[in-house]
Design an enzyme around this catalytic site. Structure first.
Site, PDB file in Angstrom:
ATOM      1  CB  CYS A 199      -0.901   0.020   1.228  1.00 19.25           C
ATOM      2  SG  CYS A 199      -1.657  -1.551   1.652  1.00 19.25           S
TER       3      CYS A 199
HETATM    4  N1  GLN Z   1      -0.786  -6.835   4.028  1.00 22.87           N
HETATM    5  C1  GLN Z   1      -1.629  -5.682   4.104  1.00 22.87           C
HETATM    6  C2  GLN Z   1      -2.992  -5.905   3.488  1.00 22.87           C
HETATM    7  O1  GLN Z   1      -3.314  -6.920   2.987  1.00 22.87           O
HETATM    8  C3  GLN Z   1      -0.979  -4.476   3.484  1.00 22.87           C
HETATM    9  C4  GLN Z   1      -0.808  -4.659   2.026  1.00 22.87           C
HETATM   10  C5  GLN Z   1       0.054  -3.661   1.392  1.00 22.87           C
HETATM   11  O2  GLN Z   1       0.893  -2.992   1.983  1.00 22.87           O
HETATM   12  N2  GLN Z   1      -0.106  -3.641   0.117  1.00 22.87           N
HETATM   13  O3  GLN Z   1      -3.769  -5.010   3.507  1.00 22.87           O
END
Ligand code: GLN
Length: 234
Positions: free
Chosen positions: A2
């Site tokens: 994210c």
């Molecule tokens: N693992 C977390 C989620 O599934 C964050 C994912 C991310 O950083 N893309 O939301």
């Protein structure tokens, strides 16, 4: 991975941080520039900010608005965000890790009532201590609960321990409580912008103006009204 953004400084509008910049979180939701894992961040968004207009702690009361839909299409938020002002903000757009639920409760920022916290990355849930206070079964929600339980003063130590237990983990965390903004770099990008009216920490610069600096990997950053402190994590 994210993308997230934190602010500590003067009162500014949420729109000025998240929606207006040419490469802000709204644009990063469909066209991030530095994202190494995942192509876009269409699996939800969340904005948290500290509200000093209500009775409560000096740093303000945390308030959140989260959605499992893409940020770029949220016209209601687009209409209200210019009217939301705060001195301390934690915002994120999400690219869900495979196997994680797509729902508002799995979307950052997470809270314990005093802190707001976002996680960019991935962690094997089996290395995390058991907790009953996570908002979702999502790895980031469980990580947030574990960090809240250990206390934010131990954030660097908590990240180093979890990183040692899961060598594939990526643990970029961003957290704020209204008077402190904390972040870790562990496997992904983070940049800092020192403005005259405050400090931005962001997964990637929201514009091409001069002044952005990259934070090296495996560091803890602490921003307060006193300044910025950076420590290496082992
Ligand atoms: N693992 C977390 C989620 O599934 C964050 C994912 C991310 O950083 N893309 O939301």
């Amino acid at each position: 991975m994210c993308r997230h953004l934190g602010w500590l400084g003067a009162d500014v509008t949420v729109a000025s941080l998240v929606l207006d910049p040419p490469c802000g979180l709204r644009v990063q939701s469909y066209a991030p520039r530095r994202q190494k894992h995942g192509l876009m961040n269409a699996d939800g968004w969340g904005v948290g900010f500290f509200d000093r207009s209500s009775h409560g702690p000096e740093g303000g009361v945390p308030r959140r608005w989260r959605s499992p839909a893409p940020l770029w299409g949220d016209v209601s938020f687009g209409s209200i965000a210019p009217a939301l002002r705060s001195h301390c903000v934690v915002a994120a757009v999400r690219s869900a890790t495979v196997g994680m639920p797509i729902e508002a409760s799995a979307t950052a920022p997470f809270t314990d009532g005093g802190w707001l916290l976002s996680h960019n990355g991935i962690v094997d849930r089996s290395v995390l201590p058991a907790t009953t206070s996570a908002e979702s079964v999502c790895d980031s929600a469980i990580l947030a609960a574990v960090i809240f339980e250990r206390g934010l003063d131990a954030l660097g130590d908590t990240i180093s321990r979890i990183g040692a237990a899961d060598s594939l983990a990526r643990l970029n965390v961003l957290a704020a409580n209204g008077s402190r903004l904390l972040a870790t770099t562990w496997g992904d990008t983070l940049s800092i912008l020192r403005r005259d009216d405050g400090v931005v920490l962001a997964s990637e610069p929201y514009d091409d103006a001069p002044g952005w600096d990259d934070i090296p990997d495996r560091h803890l950053v602490e921003v307060t009204t006193e300044g910025v402190r950076m420590t290496r994590l082992d």
